[in-house]
Design a protein around this motif. Structure first.
Motif, PDB file in Angstrom:
ATOM      1  N   PRO A  74       0.744  -1.056   0.099  1.00 54.79           N
ATOM      2  CA  PRO A  74       0.066   0.127  -0.073  1.00 54.79           C
ATOM      3  C   PRO A  74       0.844   1.234  -0.066  1.00 54.79           C
ATOM      4  N   MET A  75       0.404   2.307  -0.617  1.00 54.42           N
ATOM      5  CA  MET A  75       1.216   3.608  -0.711  1.00 54.42           C
ATOM      6  C   MET A  75       0.190   4.724  -0.533  1.00 54.42           C
ATOM      7  N   PRO A  76       0.905   5.953  -0.114  1.00 52.76           N
ATOM      8  CA  PRO A  76       0.070   7.046   0.344  1.00 52.76           C
ATOM      9  C   PRO A  76      -0.216   8.088  -0.780  1.00 52.76           C
ATOM     10  N   ARG A  77       0.580   7.602  -1.874  1.00 54.17           N
ATOM     11  CA  ARG A  77       0.171   8.573  -3.217  1.00 54.17           C
ATOM     12  C   ARG A  77       0.586   7.676  -4.314  1.00 54.17           C
ATOM     13  N   ALA A  78      -0.015   8.022  -5.341  1.00 53.37           N
ATOM     14  CA  ALA A  78       0.122   7.483  -6.632  1.00 53.37           C
ATOM     15  C   ALA A  78       1.186   8.248  -7.411  1.00 53.37           C
ATOM     16  N   GLY A  79       2.081   7.652  -8.167  1.00 57.55           N
ATOM     17  CA  GLY A  79       3.167   8.315  -8.774  1.00 57.55           C
ATOM     18  C   GLY A  79       4.342   7.614  -8.637  1.00 57.55           C
ATOM     19  N   ARG A  80       5.402   8.490  -9.118  1.00 62.05           N
ATOM     20  CA  ARG A  80       6.892   7.933  -9.086  1.00 62.05           C
ATOM     21  C   ARG A  80       7.497   7.970  -7.780  1.00 62.05           C
ATOM     22  N   TRP A  81       8.231   6.581  -7.520  1.00 65.77           N
ATOM     23  CA  TRP A  81       8.952   6.421  -6.021  1.00 65.77           C
ATOM     24  C   TRP A  81      10.168   5.931  -6.238  1.00 65.77           C
ATOM     25  N   LEU A  82      11.258   6.930  -6.227  1.00 64.30           N
ATOM     26  CA  LEU A  82      12.695   6.722  -6.188  1.00 64.30           C
ATOM     27  C   LEU A  82      13.246   5.777  -5.285  1.00 64.30           C
ATOM     28  N   GLU A  83      14.254   4.647  -5.798  1.00 64.60           N
ATOM     29  CA  GLU A  83      14.703   3.922  -4.832  1.00 64.60           C
ATOM     30  C   GLU A  83      16.157   4.536  -4.292  1.00 64.60           C
TER      31      GLU A  83
END
Length: 753
Positions: free
Chosen positions: A693-702
């Protein structure tokens, strides 16, 4: 003191200083009683200042001096005026004369014997250095500049250069300053007693003078020579004498750093601490200690390059026994001579500040060793400690315990804390063994301790002392902080004093360290049954302002290194440790890591040798070092990871109950900052397409992947980032499918479009 004008000249005009001109040797009204002379010569006189030096007796000015080895003694005034030759009243070197002089002034003697002549200034012709306000505040226990008054201070006094000595010994019959300059003879420089503070100004003595105190106990026994409790410099062990320090003020260059420090709220500022034992971080090629200056040249840039914010030194106060690591100090005010002089230590702190590094010292007010040259029964009585061993003896360490309820002892320790901040610009103190101070029954069986006035086991006097120290530090030094090593659930260790707390800024989170290391030491196949070891800490994570410590205590006494605590083969051990360190850096709280663990030292730490720096030639060890440097960089640069380290709104569980897969995930947050997802896989099984689960849709950088090839991992991951997609009807508004490398932790930072 009266003016010097009108000093007498020889009546018959002969050369000054020869014969008995100006000196009367007859009469009985002014001459000293033989019993007092014998007491001076035997070192038994209770008040040398009332007898030696210049005094008005029966209407005459009388001069008395004790100068062993002298056969003749000529007296001179401050301006060189000859006062005449004195009469030898005792063959051991006691002289006396009646002189014509305008009033009190420093007296110089020219002593002679068959071997030649030498000059001696009379310490008993000087008035007291300490004044009535010092007497008042010292007596009240509220003096906050004792380190400027007690101990040895080189100065000019009444026109003469010398050193003032002062020491607290209220029950002593006599206290004398001794050293090689007076043949360690306690008869020669007995001190003046001012309400239990003994003092004397000794002309000529200055920087580098070696000294101790000879103390005669209340029962008349001469005690073993004592080092100065306020000594600001001490000899290199095994020697134990105190040294008169150079009074030249240090030329600090850290004004900008200190000004910026004053504005910090450390609860919301990155704090990543590199804990260091100065004697074994690195050594010279011949195995000897590096100096403070060499440490400034090598340790400071290394720690700064690694991205740490603070250096924490195991105690630097002087101590006689290397394997105590400084935790059994005998010279609380003296930076240890192992690495140089006090100015060298100041240069080390100054260099750290120039590099942007704060300096924390471990501080030990919990106990002191029983070495006979130290504080133990200092004046022949239980002065700094309790007389009752149920209160004054520490069974764990075979040491003494300070009597915190005695105002002079509380002032001694409080002043010591302030001294390090004031004189050496340190940024924080980590107070050792606070739990042993707080509990009267600490490590004691029933009947082996004395309850407080309410019948409880809380040491109310220690509580009051700790509150006083913390209040004074925060009041006097903006931006400084205090850290407690407190291993129990005592409430409010880092709560303000006005709210009933102890007033520390931070507390070591020993529970986090114990629980998580226990989990990590297990075979991964068993970790599913102990998942709560990694989650329980969040039940109290914000009850205090915590520092997460992986300290020296975890890598000594048979515990092995952090690497050797990890299960599995060599690859799995490194992978486990990388995942664990990233877990800790992503967890709420300030960070502390003991030296050598940043590159996965294999052997247990030993204070007797340097770290195994050659290990960095191995990719696995160098990879660990790179990871810690990158963790520090991420922690410092991402506000979500540090701005709410001590507040619950900075943390939110995402996955807390996946026991079967030993996976944990949470969000770190801060107002106005992009969130960071921390996710850890504590099994050697890679997991592809793991839904998070994520709080926001979009790109998450590693931002961090502990399995990266750069860290000598398996080099698997998510190609630099993941995409979170919006979902309907779920608790969270978005979801991502993430590849979880084996035994790895990831930091994923939301990247705004």
């Amino acid at each position: 003191m009266l003016p010097i004008s009108g000093a007498c000249r020889p009546r018959d005009g002969r050369d000054r200083g020869r014969g008995n001109e100006g000196v009367s040797v007859s009469g009985t009204g002014w001459q000293a009683d033989k019993r007092e002379i014998d007491a001076i010569v035997a070192g038994r006189h209770r008040d040398a200042f009332a007898f030696l030096g210049l005094h008005q007796v029966a209407g005459h000015w009388v001069l008395r001096a004790f100068v062993p080895h002298a056969e003749t003694l000529d007296a001179f005034g401050l301006d060189g005026t000859a006062l005449g030759r004195m009469t030898l009243r005792h063959p051991a070197g006691f002289f006396e004369a009646r002189v014509e002089i305008a009033g009190r002034q420093p007296i110089r003697y020219r002593a002679g014997n068959a071997g030649g002549e030498w000059d001696v200034f009379d310490p008993y012709s000087f008035g007291p250095v300490l004044g009535p306000m010092d007497d008042y505040y010292i007596g009240e226990g509220s003096h906050l500049r004792l380190f400027d008054k007690l101990g040895a201070h080189e100065m000019e006094f009444e026109g003469i250069h010398g050193t003032h000595f002062a020491v607290w010994a209220p029950n002593a019959q006599r206290v004398s300053v001794v050293g090689p300059w007076n043949d360690w003879d306690g008869r020669r420089h007995p001190m003046r007693n001012r309400n239990g503070i003994w003092e004397v100004f000794i002309p000529v003595l200055g920087t580098g003078t070696i000294y101790k105190y000879e103390i005669v106990a209340p029962d008349g026994v001469v005690l073993p020579l004592k080092a100065d409790p306020f000594a600001r410099q001490a000899e290199m062990r095994p020697a134990t004498a105190s040294i008169v320090p150079d009074p030249t003020p240090f030329a600090w260059t850290d004004q900008r750093y200190m000004e910026e420090r004053a504005g910090h709220d450390w609860r919301r500022t990155p704090m990543s601490i590199y804990e260091v034992h100065l004697g074994s971080w690195r050594r010279r090629p011949d195995g000897s200690f590096m100096s403070y200056d060499q440490l400034a040249e090598q340790l400071v840039p290394y720690a700064a390059d690694m991205g740490y914010t603070h250096l924490e030194f195991l105690p630097v106060s002087e101590h006689p026994f290397d394997p105590s690591w400084g935790y059994q100090p005998t010279g609380l005010y003296a930076p240890t001579a192992r690495f140089g002089d006090p100015a060298g230590f100041a240069r080390l702190v100054d260099a750290a500040h120039e590099a942007g590094l704060g300096v924390i010292l471990d501080w030990v007010p919990a106990h002191f060793p029983t070495d006979e040259f130290g504080l133990s029964h200092f004046d022949g009585t239980a002065l700094y400690e309790h007389e009752d061993p149920r209160q004054g003896f520490h069974p764990d360490w075979n040491t003494s315990i300070y009597n915190f309820g005695r105002k002079e002892v509380s002032a001694y320790l409080t002043n010591n804390a302030l001294y390090w901040f004031d004189k050496f610009h340190i940024d924080g103190l980590r107070v050792d063994a606070v739990a042993s101070m707080l509990y009267l029954d600490y490590s004691r069986q029933p009947g082996e301790w004395v309850p407080n006035k309410h019948g409880g086991n809380q040491n109310l006097e220690a509580v009051a002392f700790l509150q006083r120290v913390n209040a004074e530090v925060y009041r006097q030094f903006p931006g400084a902080f205090m850290i407690a090593e407190e291993s129990t659930s005592w409430p409010g260790v880092s709560a303000p004093i006005y709210a009933g707390g102890l007033g520390f800024g931070f507390k070591w989170n020993m529970g986090f360290m114990n629980d998580t290391l226990r989990f990590m030491s297990r075979n991964p196949i068993h970790r599913r049954f102990h998942h709560n070891d990694m989650t329980f800490g969040m039940m109290y994570a914000f009850s205090e302002n915590f520092v997460l410590p992986l300290s020296h205590d975890e890598v000594v006494h048979g515990k092995g290194s952090l690497l050797n605590k990890m299960p599995g083969d060599d690859w799995q051990q490194f992978a486990n440790l990388r995942a664990y360190l990233a877990y800790m850096w992503g967890y709420p709280g300030k960070k502390l890591l003991f030296m050598g663990q940043e590159f996965a030292q294999r052997e247990e730490w030993s204070e007797s040798k340097a770290l195994d720096w050659w290990l960095l030639d191995s990719p696995s060890h160098e990879g660990m070092r790179r990871l810690v440097a990158d963790l520090n960089a991420a922690y410092r640069s991402l506000p979500a990871l540090h701005e709410r380290d001590c507040e619950p709104e900075g943390f939110e569980w995402v996955i807390a109950n996946d026991h079967a897969n030993s996976v944990l995930a949470w969000l770190r947050k801060a107002p106005g900052a992009d969130p960071v997802l921390v996710i850890a896989n504590f099994t050697p099984m890679p997991r592809s397409g793991y839904k998070v689960p994520m709080p926001r849709a979009g790109r998450w950088l590693e931002r961090i992947n502990t399995d990266a090839g750069w860290y000598a991992g398996g080099n698997t991951g998510n190609q630099g980032g993941v995409e979170a997609y919006a979902v309907e009807g779920r608790h969270w508004p978005a979801e991502a499918e993430i590849y979880l490398p084996p035994l790895a932790t990831l930091f994923l930072k939301f990247e705004p479009a």
